[in-house]
Design a protein around this motif. Sequence first.
Motif, PDB file in Angstrom:
ATOM      1  N   LYS A 133      -2.152  -2.138  -3.531  1.00  0.00           N
ATOM      2  CA  LYS A 133      -3.423  -2.053  -2.819  1.00  0.00           C
ATOM      3  C   LYS A 133      -3.850  -0.600  -2.650  1.00  0.00           C
ATOM      4  O   LYS A 133      -3.041   0.318  -2.734  1.00  0.00           O
ATOM      5  CB  LYS A 133      -3.294  -2.733  -1.451  1.00  0.00           C
ATOM      6  CG  LYS A 133      -3.033  -4.234  -1.522  1.00  0.00           C
ATOM      7  CD  LYS A 133      -2.948  -4.847  -0.119  1.00  0.00           C
ATOM      8  CE  LYS A 133      -2.723  -6.363  -0.199  1.00  0.00           C
ATOM      9  NZ  LYS A 133      -2.645  -6.980   1.153  1.00  0.00           N
ATOM     10  N   GLY A 134      -5.137  -0.431  -2.374  1.00  0.00           N
ATOM     11  CA  GLY A 134      -5.652   0.916  -2.134  1.00  0.00           C
ATOM     12  C   GLY A 134      -5.563   1.782  -3.370  1.00  0.00           C
ATOM     13  O   GLY A 134      -5.964   1.367  -4.466  1.00  0.00           O
ATOM     14  N   ASP A 135      -5.024   2.989  -3.196  1.00  0.00           N
ATOM     15  CA  ASP A 135      -4.972   3.939  -4.309  1.00  0.00           C
ATOM     16  C   ASP A 135      -3.668   3.865  -5.108  1.00  0.00           C
ATOM     17  O   ASP A 135      -3.389   4.751  -5.912  1.00  0.00           O
ATOM     18  CB  ASP A 135      -5.182   5.365  -3.795  1.00  0.00           C
ATOM     19  CG  ASP A 135      -4.024   5.838  -2.912  1.00  0.00           C
ATOM     20  OD1 ASP A 135      -3.258   4.979  -2.423  1.00  0.00           O
ATOM     21  OD2 ASP A 135      -3.893   7.060  -2.696  1.00  0.00           O
ATOM     22  N   VAL A 136      -2.874   2.819  -4.885  1.00  0.00           N
ATOM     23  CA  VAL A 136      -1.634   2.662  -5.653  1.00  0.00           C
ATOM     24  C   VAL A 136      -1.987   2.297  -7.101  1.00  0.00           C
ATOM     25  O   VAL A 136      -2.676   1.299  -7.333  1.00  0.00           O
ATOM     26  CB  VAL A 136      -0.729   1.573  -5.047  1.00  0.00           C
ATOM     27  CG1 VAL A 136       0.483   1.314  -5.942  1.00  0.00           C
ATOM     28  CG2 VAL A 136      -0.283   1.965  -3.650  1.00  0.00           C
ATOM     29  N   PRO A 137      -1.554   3.080  -8.104  1.00  0.00           N
ATOM     30  CA  PRO A 137      -1.878   2.762  -9.504  1.00  0.00           C
ATOM     31  C   PRO A 137      -1.278   1.431  -9.923  1.00  0.00           C
ATOM     32  O   PRO A 137      -0.097   1.159  -9.654  1.00  0.00           O
ATOM     33  CB  PRO A 137      -1.237   3.911 -10.290  1.00  0.00           C
ATOM     34  CG  PRO A 137      -0.985   4.988  -9.292  1.00  0.00           C
ATOM     35  CD  PRO A 137      -0.758   4.316  -7.980  1.00  0.00           C
ATOM     36  N   ASN A 138      -2.085   0.568 -10.534  1.00  0.00           N
ATOM     37  CA  ASN A 138      -1.607  -0.695 -11.096  1.00  0.00           C
ATOM     38  C   ASN A 138      -1.432  -0.502 -12.597  1.00  0.00           C
ATOM     39  O   ASN A 138      -2.418  -0.311 -13.324  1.00  0.00           O
ATOM     40  CB  ASN A 138      -2.596  -1.819 -10.801  1.00  0.00           C
ATOM     41  CG  ASN A 138      -2.448  -2.365  -9.397  1.00  0.00           C
ATOM     42  OD1 ASN A 138      -1.955  -3.473  -9.191  1.00  0.00           O
ATOM     43  ND2 ASN A 138      -2.857  -1.600  -8.404  1.00  0.00           N
ATOM     44  N   GLU A 188       3.623  11.296  -9.831  1.00  0.00           N
ATOM     45  CA  GLU A 188       3.311  10.087  -9.056  1.00  0.00           C
ATOM     46  C   GLU A 188       4.611   9.412  -8.611  1.00  0.00           C
ATOM     47  O   GLU A 188       5.459   9.092  -9.435  1.00  0.00           O
ATOM     48  CB  GLU A 188       2.478   9.116  -9.890  1.00  0.00           C
ATOM     49  CG  GLU A 188       2.118   7.816  -9.173  1.00  0.00           C
ATOM     50  CD  GLU A 188       1.289   8.042  -7.932  1.00  0.00           C
ATOM     51  OE1 GLU A 188       1.873   7.931  -6.821  1.00  0.00           O
ATOM     52  OE2 GLU A 188       0.088   8.332  -8.053  1.00  0.00           O
ATOM     53  N   LYS A 239      -8.661  -1.860 -12.642  1.00  0.00           N
ATOM     54  CA  LYS A 239      -7.707  -0.772 -12.447  1.00  0.00           C
ATOM     55  C   LYS A 239      -6.983  -0.413 -13.743  1.00  0.00           C
ATOM     56  O   LYS A 239      -6.698   0.751 -14.010  1.00  0.00           O
ATOM     57  CB  LYS A 239      -6.689  -1.144 -11.372  1.00  0.00           C
ATOM     58  CG  LYS A 239      -7.190  -0.973  -9.944  1.00  0.00           C
ATOM     59  CD  LYS A 239      -6.029  -1.038  -8.964  1.00  0.00           C
ATOM     60  CE  LYS A 239      -6.461  -0.619  -7.563  1.00  0.00           C
ATOM     61  NZ  LYS A 239      -5.336  -0.570  -6.609  1.00  0.00           N
ATOM     62  N   ASP A 281       0.837  -1.192   0.000  1.00  0.00           N
ATOM     63  CA  ASP A 281       0.000   0.000   0.000  1.00  0.00           C
ATOM     64  C   ASP A 281       0.877   1.250   0.000  1.00  0.00           C
ATOM     65  O   ASP A 281       2.109   1.181   0.131  1.00  0.00           O
ATOM     66  CB  ASP A 281      -0.959   0.007   1.194  1.00  0.00           C
ATOM     67  CG  ASP A 281      -0.239  -0.044   2.537  1.00  0.00           C
ATOM     68  OD1 ASP A 281       1.007   0.102   2.576  1.00  0.00           O
ATOM     69  OD2 ASP A 281      -0.918  -0.246   3.558  1.00  0.00           O
ATOM     70  N   ARG A 282       0.252   2.395  -0.182  1.00  0.00           N
ATOM     71  CA  ARG A 282       1.009   3.634  -0.302  1.00  0.00           C
ATOM     72  C   ARG A 282       1.819   3.933   0.960  1.00  0.00           C
ATOM     73  O   ARG A 282       2.974   4.363   0.879  1.00  0.00           O
ATOM     74  CB  ARG A 282       0.063   4.797  -0.622  1.00  0.00           C
ATOM     75  CG  ARG A 282       0.780   6.107  -0.906  1.00  0.00           C
ATOM     76  CD  ARG A 282      -0.196   7.163  -1.391  1.00  0.00           C
ATOM     77  NE  ARG A 282      -0.770   6.812  -2.683  1.00  0.00           N
ATOM     78  CZ  ARG A 282      -0.193   7.068  -3.856  1.00  0.00           C
ATOM     79  NH1 ARG A 282       0.990   7.675  -3.899  1.00  0.00           N
ATOM     80  NH2 ARG A 282      -0.784   6.730  -4.982  1.00  0.00           N
TER      81      ARG A 282
END
Length: 481
Positions: free
Chosen positions: A262-267, A281, A355, A240-241
Amino acid sequence: MTVNDDSFTNWKIREEIAESMIPLIGKLHRERDVTVLLHSRSLVNKSVVSILKTHRFARQIAGEELSVTETLPFLQALTALDLGPSQIDIGMLAATYKSDDRGLSVEAFTAEAVAEATGANKIEGGEGRDVVLYGFGRIGRLVARLLIEKSGSGNGLRLRAIVVRGGGDQDIVKRASLLRRDSIHGQFQGTITVDEANSTINANGNAIKVIYANDPSEVDYTAYGIKNAILIDNTGKWRDREGLSTHLRPGIDKVVLTAPGKGDVPNIVHGVNHDTLKPDEQILSCASCTTNAIVPPLKAMEDEYGVLRGHVETVHSFTNDQNLLDNYHKSERRGRSAPLNMVITETGAASAVAKALPDLKARITGSSIRVPVPDVSIAILNLQLARETTREEVLDHLRDVSLTSPLRRQIDFITAPDAVSSDFIGSRHASIVDAGALKVEGDNAILYLWYDNEFGYSCQVIRVVQHVSGVEYPTFPAPAV
């Protein structure tokens, strides 16, 4: 002279031509950061036989064999141009020249096709970008091999350090040995020496500092002369971030995770959504190997036919996360012996599609079976399409995508009737469409997609790192959009 004599004479002539291509390819790469490709396959550091085999492989995807006699003139024309850093596909140059009816010479046609990479238009090479590997396992070592291979003139990505936990006596010697030899991917192409006193591995002239640390907070990278670096975390410990942000230490500018974020981490799946990344980013993920394998062909099918729903079943090689023999494991079934069993397990690849392809409205489900092979997996992608089609139409579409589209570095295409998993060890594509296995009936299409879940995925990671570092050089001729 017999037919056999004619064939052998022809082979010797082509060998001589391929041999003459090697110094031209090498000089372009070393002095100008130009990577010569043949239908998306790099010819840099390839042997005579490899160059000939790559030309012959074009028969499977383009319908006819490509000869070195056809591509050599384009390579020679490139050497006479004032080229900047770029990737140039001489297979595509030869193919587009054949269909051009203006009567241009090879030299004039080539100069026009790569005009955006020459003279005032060319990219000027910079100082290069430092890269740090956090962890040195299966993916870490393959990424290291790729970084070393692509060091070129030194103006691109530069592997400066690896960070590992201390492992006792001769730790660095053992790690260098694992880089040098691999039971699946073979010998390292080059030379490796170890300087234990300075904790350094020297690979093909690249001095790689080995830093020992138990936690990101223990490292000040500027103390090793590292600045503005991209750190590739291939441990998967932080996803996660908040966790990945602990890597943003002095000397580190961006963090790339080689596992699903996970979460708002760009895939990010290169070729599909890498251009959505914001320049500022600092934390991103390269998703999973299976996500990288299914998303590009899924996008290719969605763009042409529309996808209403789908299911992916992955038959996946076992990994280090499983046990060699039955033993305790926190996950169900994975504690059972990996080399002795097929193991049903979960995959997050289907849910990760959203995503990478947020505009895809179709519901994609997925499951996975781990099997007793050490590398190369297959994804069976079962799709309900928005319109009816035929097997021939889908094959033609996917063949064209693999040759001329922006996804040509991600999607490969094979027609070999007896292909099996081990044939794809070392593939640099995210997935390979098996033409012989494809099934289409009305609005239902089932794609069989091979992928080297180690090396092919590592190539995708490198492409993402090149993109965010600013050293992802343009490809010519430009792929059709």
